[in-house]
Design an enzyme around this catalytic site. Structure first.
Site, mmCIF file in Angstrom:
data_model
loop_
_atom_site.group_PDB
_atom_site.id
_atom_site.type_symbol
_atom_site.label_atom_id
_atom_site.label_comp_id
_atom_site.label_asym_id
_atom_site.label_seq_id
_atom_site.Cartn_x
_atom_site.Cartn_y
_atom_site.Cartn_z
ATOM 1 N N GLY A 103 1.035 27.673 -7.650
ATOM 2 C CA GLY A 103 1.045 27.103 -6.310
ATOM 3 C C GLY A 103 0.444 28.089 -5.340
ATOM 4 N N GLY A 104 0.716 27.860 -4.050
ATOM 5 C CA GLY A 104 0.169 28.736 -3.038
ATOM 6 C C GLY A 104 0.663 30.161 -3.164
ATOM 7 C CG ASP A 229 13.028 26.770 -0.304
ATOM 8 O OD1 ASP A 229 13.213 25.631 0.194
ATOM 9 O OD2 ASP A 229 12.007 27.063 -0.943
#
Length: 376
Positions: A103-104, A229
């Protein structure tokens, strides 16, 4: 220089600095600065920017039979200062198997380290926001030296990278499992064996997984660490069917948050699971994780997604109109157990943080509910 442990070749494309690890060259000077400023709440010896050398943070040391143990000091390499030896990853013992995801932030690989299965996260430099990438890397190390059955353990981490790589550093973690809670809830899985998830997530299983997660949160909060998160995608399920909280790239230490009260900064996370006070830019507390857990428990129970619509409208409605996922389904209204679960979820996502239960109270209520139903 030959590897001491041979590694079988893989047909997958992997970074050269892993597949040809014995030829890695790393810079002799320089270290990625810590995003945390030095203050009375952050002692100098805890700041990664104090030492100008490239460093690693090993948390366990290899012993007999290639196993990893906590709290022991590995043999010091000849000619190296004690601290630098302690801060050295044995790159020759890193053997990649295949990529788990990307991912990023970078990529995660399944691998072995000293013959033990691990996950390796390679954190990329974000050209748009290098500071955020650095902050995420160091946040992953907030759980350094911590050990708990419901937390993915960090084995080692290093800011040493090949000169030609786009990486901020490498984090070696316990291999928590092939499957995330998100995949179990919604049916997609990377498990090598087909899994009919839609038939296997019973109420008893939901409560068992919920207790695993709350036990992990209770431990984190006892160490003054906030995850910030928490969501199904960041909860791994091991081969022993144990949930482990992972991905600490948004985590914060309470003492660091107190240092920043005068200058608030953006806290990362996933908008669908962020507490109203976080969306308003207020200082985070452990109750923000409890809110996220409430959304996660709702997902496990209903197998639905929390919200639909544009993120900015959802965020506004959560804060201004107390928007929450629906608790009107039959799973919450058709039985006494469902109504009890409804009350627990509702208490977790109260608008005011002070009205939410702490992890200890939540653990007690969930255990009482789990004990009241038939075994899984």
């Amino acid at each position: 220089m030959a590897r001491s442990t041979p590694c079988s070749q893989t047909s997958l494309a992997v970074p050269n600095h892993f597949s040809l690890v014995s030829h890695v060259t790393v810079p002799s000077e320089g270290v990625m600065p810590s995003p945390l400023s030095l203050c009375r709440c952050l002692p100098r010896e805890l700041s990664p920017s104090v030492d100008s050398r490239s460093c690693s943070i090993p948390l366990v040391a290899p012993r007999r039979a290639g196993k990893l143990f906590l709290g022991t000091t590995p043999p010091r390499a000849p000619g190296l200062p004690r601290r630098l030896a302690w801060f050295s990853i044995d790159w020759e013992q890193v053997c990649l198997m295949h990529r788990l995801g990307s991912g990023g932030f970078g990529s995660v690989y399944k691998a072995t380290y000293h013959g033990v299965p691990v996950a390796i996260k390679q954190v990329n430099k974000c050209t748009k926001d290098l500071r955020a990438s650095q902050r995420s890397f160091w946040a992953e190390l907030n759980i350094a030296r911590l050990r708990h059955d419901n937390i993915v353990r960090v084995v080692a981490a290093s800011t040493r990278t090949p000169e030609d790589s786009n990486s901020l550093g490498t984090i070696i973690m316990e291999f928590g499992g092939n499957v995330t809670l998100h995949q179990v809830i919604y049916g997609a899985t990377r498990s090598p064996e087909p899994l009919s998830c839609r038939e296997q997530l019973s109420l008893g299983k939901c409560l068992k997984y919920s207790l695993d997660v709350v036990n992990g949160l209770l431990f984190l909060h006892s160490q003054s660490i906030l995850h910030l998160d928490l969501k199904p995608a960041n909860i791994l399920i091991s081969e022993q069917d144990v949930c482990k909280i992972s991905d600490f790239g948004c985590s914060q230490k309470l003492q660091d948050l107190r240092c920043r009260q005068a200058s608030p900064h953006h806290i990362g996370g996933t908008y669908t699971h962020q507490a109203p006070e976080i969306l308003k830019g207020e200082i985070a507390t452990p109750k923000a994780d409890i809110y996220s857990f409430g959304i996660t428990l709702w997902q496990m129970t209903t197998r639905e997604v929390p919200y639909s619509g544009e993120p900015q409208y959802v965020q506004y409605a959560v804060v201004a109109y107390n928007l929450r996922p629906s608790l009107a389904g039959a799973v919450f209204t058709a039985s006494l157990t469902g109504k009890t679960l409804q009350n627990i979820i509702q208490s977790c996502w109260e608008a005011r943080a002070l009205q939410r239960p702490g992890a200890e109270l939540l653990q007690r209520d969930l255990k009482a509910l789990a004990d009241s139903i038939e075994p899984m």
